[in-house]
Design a protein around this motif. Sequence first.
Motif, PDB file in Angstrom:
ATOM      1  N   THR A   8      -5.634  -4.917   8.353  1.00  0.00           N
ATOM      2  CA  THR A   8      -4.787  -4.028   7.571  1.00  0.00           C
ATOM      3  C   THR A   8      -5.571  -3.441   6.425  1.00  0.00           C
ATOM      4  O   THR A   8      -6.464  -4.065   5.874  1.00  0.00           O
ATOM      5  CB  THR A   8      -3.560  -4.767   7.012  1.00  0.00           C
ATOM      6  N   GLN A  12      -1.582  -0.293   6.143  1.00  0.00           N
ATOM      7  CA  GLN A  12      -1.431   0.030   7.559  1.00  0.00           C
ATOM      8  C   GLN A  12      -1.931  -1.125   8.418  1.00  0.00           C
ATOM      9  O   GLN A  12      -2.859  -1.842   8.037  1.00  0.00           O
ATOM     10  CB  GLN A  12      -2.216   1.294   7.898  1.00  0.00           C
ATOM     11  N   ASP A  13      -1.342  -1.274   9.590  1.00  0.00           N
ATOM     12  CA  ASP A  13      -1.765  -2.283  10.552  1.00  0.00           C
ATOM     13  C   ASP A  13      -2.571  -1.598  11.652  1.00  0.00           C
ATOM     14  O   ASP A  13      -2.046  -0.780  12.408  1.00  0.00           O
ATOM     15  CB  ASP A  13      -0.529  -2.979  11.140  1.00  0.00           C
ATOM     16  N   PHE A  14      -3.844  -1.935  11.729  1.00  0.00           N
ATOM     17  CA  PHE A  14      -4.741  -1.289  12.695  1.00  0.00           C
ATOM     18  C   PHE A  14      -4.987  -2.155  13.927  1.00  0.00           C
ATOM     19  O   PHE A  14      -5.752  -1.763  14.801  1.00  0.00           O
ATOM     20  CB  PHE A  14      -6.087  -0.984  12.033  1.00  0.00           C
ATOM     21  N   GLN A  34      -7.018   6.116  14.599  1.00  0.00           N
ATOM     22  CA  GLN A  34      -6.116   6.326  13.470  1.00  0.00           C
ATOM     23  C   GLN A  34      -6.921   7.013  12.383  1.00  0.00           C
ATOM     24  O   GLN A  34      -7.921   6.481  11.927  1.00  0.00           O
ATOM     25  CB  GLN A  34      -5.571   4.990  12.960  1.00  0.00           C
ATOM     26  N   ASP A  84      -9.663   8.394   5.527  1.00  0.00           N
ATOM     27  CA  ASP A  84      -9.532   8.345   6.986  1.00  0.00           C
ATOM     28  C   ASP A  84     -10.735   8.975   7.679  1.00  0.00           C
ATOM     29  O   ASP A  84     -10.812   8.982   8.910  1.00  0.00           O
ATOM     30  CB  ASP A  84      -8.221   9.002   7.449  1.00  0.00           C
TER      31      ASP A  84
END
Length: 280
Positions: A8, A12-14, A34, A84
């Motif tokens: 994370t 966010q959970d990847f 992502q 990102d």
Amino acid sequence: MLIAPRATAQGQDFSKVTITTTKVSGNFHTLEGQGGIVGVLAGPDGTFLVDSQFAPLTDKLVAAVEQISPGPIRFLVNTHVHGDHTGGNDNFGRLGVALLSRDQLRDRLAGGAKPSAPPALPVLTYDAPVTVHMNGEAIKLIPVPRAHTDGDTMVHFPSADVIMTGDFFRSVGYPYPDRNNGGTFNGLIAGLNAVIALAKPSTKIVPGHGPIVDKNAVAAHRDMALAVREKVAGLVKQGKTADEVVAAKPTADTDAVVDPGGSSSERFLRALHADLSATK
């Protein structure tokens, strides 16, 4: 292989993110997981990457690259500073990958409230066009001044007939001049014009986010942005506040096509209001 940081980041959970590999042209591929789209030029000289997505995805990205080519990842260029697209820099730097970027991008990573660790900082910087010769390709790193940010780079792969834009062009959603990171609307339009001028009818244009398009789609995106700007300029001349501009819905005619999710129009309008108010 490097063990990437915890699954994370930024809330966010990847852990369940999968990487999709697409062969675009010749020895050029894209990776989507992502965050921003990653470009991969692979061959006997090793691999050249464009952008690094989020740190927790590094292992998955490296595994996807190894499926394309077992050779070493030698270079990685960042198209702009947002996390990102640069979040995996530290991991790739520790793997021995040479990081490249505009001077302004490195300065932003090195400064601020939470400076990046040294391995995440580009080791080669530029503020004029640079060519990297690899795998039969003359990769052009082309500065795009003060567009989405003040450190944008367009990456041109002439033999593959591909241009990567980072986030100064997205084929989904409205554009965004990020004023907090040096972006401007006029610079963004200049960047779109540069893409249109450089691209051939056959050129595949890989945006920071969204489907691959051709130069006609970039021209349509530019024209849409200019039309919205004119509407906002009229409202600014009337003394409207940013909230009033948003409430007037000057993007209503294009929202269904450009911004069906409704997540980017307000941001664009507020950025335009700030940009136009600063230049009154």
